[in-house]
Write a protein that holds these residues in place. Structure first.
Motif, PDB file in Angstrom:
ATOM      1  N   UNK A 310      87.634   1.710  54.481  1.00 56.84           N
ATOM      2  CA  UNK A 310      87.658   0.290  54.829  1.00 56.84           C
ATOM      3  C   UNK A 310      87.482  -0.585  53.594  1.00 56.84           C
ATOM      4  N   UNK A 311      86.545  -0.210  52.747  1.00 51.94           N
ATOM      5  CA  UNK A 311      86.313  -0.997  51.532  1.00 51.94           C
ATOM      6  C   UNK A 311      87.545  -1.000  50.635  1.00 51.94           C
ATOM      7  N   UNK A 312      88.257   0.141  50.603  1.00 56.18           N
ATOM      8  CA  UNK A 312      89.463   0.217  49.782  1.00 56.18           C
ATOM      9  C   UNK A 312      90.526  -0.746  50.271  1.00 56.18           C
ATOM     10  N   UNK A 345      88.141  -2.352  60.825  1.00 59.34           N
ATOM     11  CA  UNK A 345      86.800  -2.750  60.370  1.00 59.34           C
ATOM     12  C   UNK A 345      86.860  -3.890  59.362  1.00 59.34           C
ATOM     13  N   UNK A 346      87.956  -4.003  58.626  1.00 58.42           N
ATOM     14  CA  UNK A 346      88.093  -5.096  57.660  1.00 58.42           C
ATOM     15  C   UNK A 346      89.160  -6.088  58.112  1.00 58.42           C
ATOM     16  N   UNK A 347      89.460  -6.061  59.419  1.00 63.16           N
ATOM     17  CA  UNK A 347      90.340  -7.030  60.063  1.00 63.16           C
ATOM     18  C   UNK A 347      91.746  -7.053  59.462  1.00 63.16           C
ATOM     19  N   UNK A 348      92.239  -5.883  59.077  1.00 62.13           N
ATOM     20  CA  UNK A 348      93.653  -5.743  58.740  1.00 62.13           C
ATOM     21  C   UNK A 348      94.405  -5.529  60.044  1.00 62.13           C
ATOM     22  N   UNK A 349      95.315  -6.436  60.421  1.00 63.91           N
ATOM     23  CA  UNK A 349      96.068  -6.229  61.661  1.00 63.91           C
ATOM     24  C   UNK A 349      96.837  -4.910  61.599  1.00 63.91           C
TER      25      UNK A 349
END
Length: 414
Positions: A310-312, A345-349
Motif C-alpha cells: 500500500x505504501x508503495x 487501503x490508499x484509495x487507488x480506484x
C-alpha cells in the motif's frame, strides 16, 4: 542519435532507438542502450498506451516484425487484443511495445554486441524490472510521449506495469495488471531456480561464453522452458490436453542421453509436447537472456523500499484494473486480491476482475474473449465501466477482504 526513429504522428511497424548511456540499478552502465520497439496507431498527445510483454515476448505485440529472430509465441503474441477495433483499439490509441533490456529481440542484452564488437554474454549488467521501466520512460521521451493514458502488462509485464505506478506515479493515468502479482511466491522462485540450473549445468553453456561456438546450451534451455510450460498450465488443462496417453515407446534419443530401460515404458503425450516446446524455444531464444529475465522477475517485490504494498502505491493517483484467472497457480487470484486490497487501503480506484478459466497462467494469451471486454471498458471508463464494476472497488475496503469482483459471464462465451 537514433536508428529508425519514427515521428509519433506516424504508424511504424518496428524500429530501434539508441538511448545513449544507461546506468542499471546494479550501478553498472553501458555506453549505448538500444531498445527495439513497435508502434501502432496515431499519436494525438494523450492517447498513448504502453504494452509490456511477458517473459520471453517481443515488441511485436500485434505484428510479425521484420527479423530479429522473432518466432513462435513472440510474434503477434496479443494480436487478438491489440489492433483496429479490438480491446486496445489502435484506431483510438497509440500503442507502444518495447523489447526489454536483457532480452534478445533487438534490445541490448547478453546476445548483443559490446563495445569491443563481441557479444556481451554474462558481462552484460544485471537487469531488474526497474531497469525495464526506466528504459521505457526514456523511450517515451524519445518518442515525444509525456503522460501515458495506460500501461498494460500480462505476467511479468504486469509487474512492469505496477512498477510504472510506483516509479512514475504522475506519468500514467491507468494501469492494467493481467495474470500477475506483487511478487513471486517461494514455489515459483524454486522452479525458476531449477530452470536456471538446467542452463548453467549444460556443458555447452561455458560460463555464458557460447556465442560463435558450434554447440550452444540448447538442451539446458529446452529443459528450462519445459519447466516453464508446466508452470503455465493448470492440472485441469493438462489432464484435458494429454491425460496419460502414450505417444509411443522410448523417448527422444536424439535430444537426451539414451536410457535403455525407457524403451520398456510408454513415451507419453505430455512428454512429447514438452520436448517439442523445449526444442522449438531453444531455436528462437537466447539462454543467457532467459537467465537474466527470470532473475529480474524473481527479484521484483512491489514493497521493496517501502513499509508495505500500500505504501508503495500511495503516490499513484491513477486507476487500476487487475485480472486474475481461477486456474492460474503461477499468479493466483488470491495474490491479485491482496494487491487489490493494497490499492483500496490508499484509495487507488481499483477493480479486481476474476475470470473462471481452467487454462492456467496461459489463459491471458489463449482466451482473449475473456480478457478483451474488461480491458476495453476500463481504458474508456476506468473502474466504473460496466464490464469491470466491482462492489469492493469504489474506494472502500470490503468487509471481507477476500471477496472478488464478479465474473460477468454474459460478456464471455467459450
Amino acid at each position: 542519435m537514433s536508428r529508425g526513429r519514427t515521428s509519433p504522428g506516424r504508424q511504424s511497424e518496428s524500429a530501434t532507438a539508441d538511448l545513449g548511456e544507461f546506468r542499471f540499478e546494479s550501478g553498472e552502465s553501458i555506453p549505448n542502450l538500444q531498445i527495439a520497439y513497435a508502434t501502432y496507431g496515431e499519436f494525438t498527445g494523450d492517447n498513448a498506451v504502453l504494452v509490456c510483454h511477458g517473459l520471453t515476448g517481443s515488441q511485436h505485440v500485434a505484428g510479425y516484425g521484420n527479423g530479429s529472430g522473432v518466432a513462435g509465441q513472440a510474434r503477434a503474441w496479443w494480436s487478438d487484443i491489440v489492433g483496429p477495433g479490438k480491446a486496445i483499439d489502435t484506431n483510438e490509441y497509440y500503442v507502444v511495445c518495447a523489447n526489454v533490456p536483457g532480452s534478445c529481440y533487438g534490445s541490448s542484452g547478453p546476445a548483443s554486441d559490446s563495445p569491443d564488437g563481441d557479444p556481451w554474454g554474462t558481462d552484460f549488467p544485471p537487469v531488474t524490472i526497474g531497469d525495464w521501466t526506466r528504459a521505457q520512460r526514456r523511450l517515451c521521451d524519445h518518442l515525444g510521449i509525456g503522460r501515458l493514458h495506460a500501461v498494460v502488462g500480462g505476467s511479468v509485464g504486469g509487474m512492469n506495469a505496477l512498477d510504472w505506478a510506483v516509479r512514475y506515479p504522475d506519468d500514467v493515468a491507468r494501469i492494467v495488471v493481467v495474470a500477475s502479482a506483487a511478487r513471486l511466491d517461494p514455489q515459483c522462485l524454486g522452479l525458476d531456480a531449477i530452470a536456471r540450473r538446467a542452463i548453467t549445468t549444460d556443458p555447452n553453456w561455458n560460463g555464458g561464453d557460447y556465442y560463435g561456438e558450434d554447440a550452444r546450451p540448447d538442451a539446458g534451455l529446452g529443459l528450462a522452458r519445459q519447466i516453464g510450460h508446466v508452470m503455465y498450465l493448470s492440472k485441469e488443462s493438462m489432464d484435458h490436453k494429454f491425460g496419460r496417453r502414450a505417444a509411443g515407446r522410448g523417448g527422444r534419443g536424439d535430444s537426451y542421453p539414451a536410457d535403455p530401460a525407457a524403451m520398456f515404458f510408454p513415451y507419453r503425450e505430455v512428454e512429447s509436447y514438452l520436448d517439442y516446446q523445449g526444442e522449438k524455444f531453444a531455436q528462437r531464444f537466447d539462454a543467457n537472456s532467459y537467465l537474466y529475465l527470470t532473475r529480474a522477475m524473481d527479484d521484483y517485490d512491489l514493497s521493496e523500499g517501502y513499509e508495505s504494498d500500500s505504501a508503495a502505491l500511495a503516490a499513484f493517483e491513477g486507476e487500476a484494473l487487475l485480472l486474475s484467472f481461477t486456474g492460474d497457480w503461477h499468479f493466483t487470484t488470491e495474490q491479485a486480491e491482496s494487491l487489490a486490497s493494497a490499492c483500496r487501503r490508499v484509495e487507488v480506484p481499483v477493480s479486481h476482475h476474476v475470470v473462471e478459466s481452467d487454462h492456467g497462467h496461459d489463459a491471458f494469451l489463449v482466451e482473449p474473449e475473456k480478457v478483451g471486454p474488461p480491458v476495453s471498458d476500463f481504458l474508456v471508463d476506468g473502474p466504473s465501466g460496466r464490464a469491470v464494476t466491482d462492489t469492493a472497488s469504489d474506494n472502500h475496503v470490503a468487509d471481507d477482504e477476500t471477496d472478488f469482483a464478479p465474473v460477468h459471464s454474459s460478456l464471455f462465451s467459450r
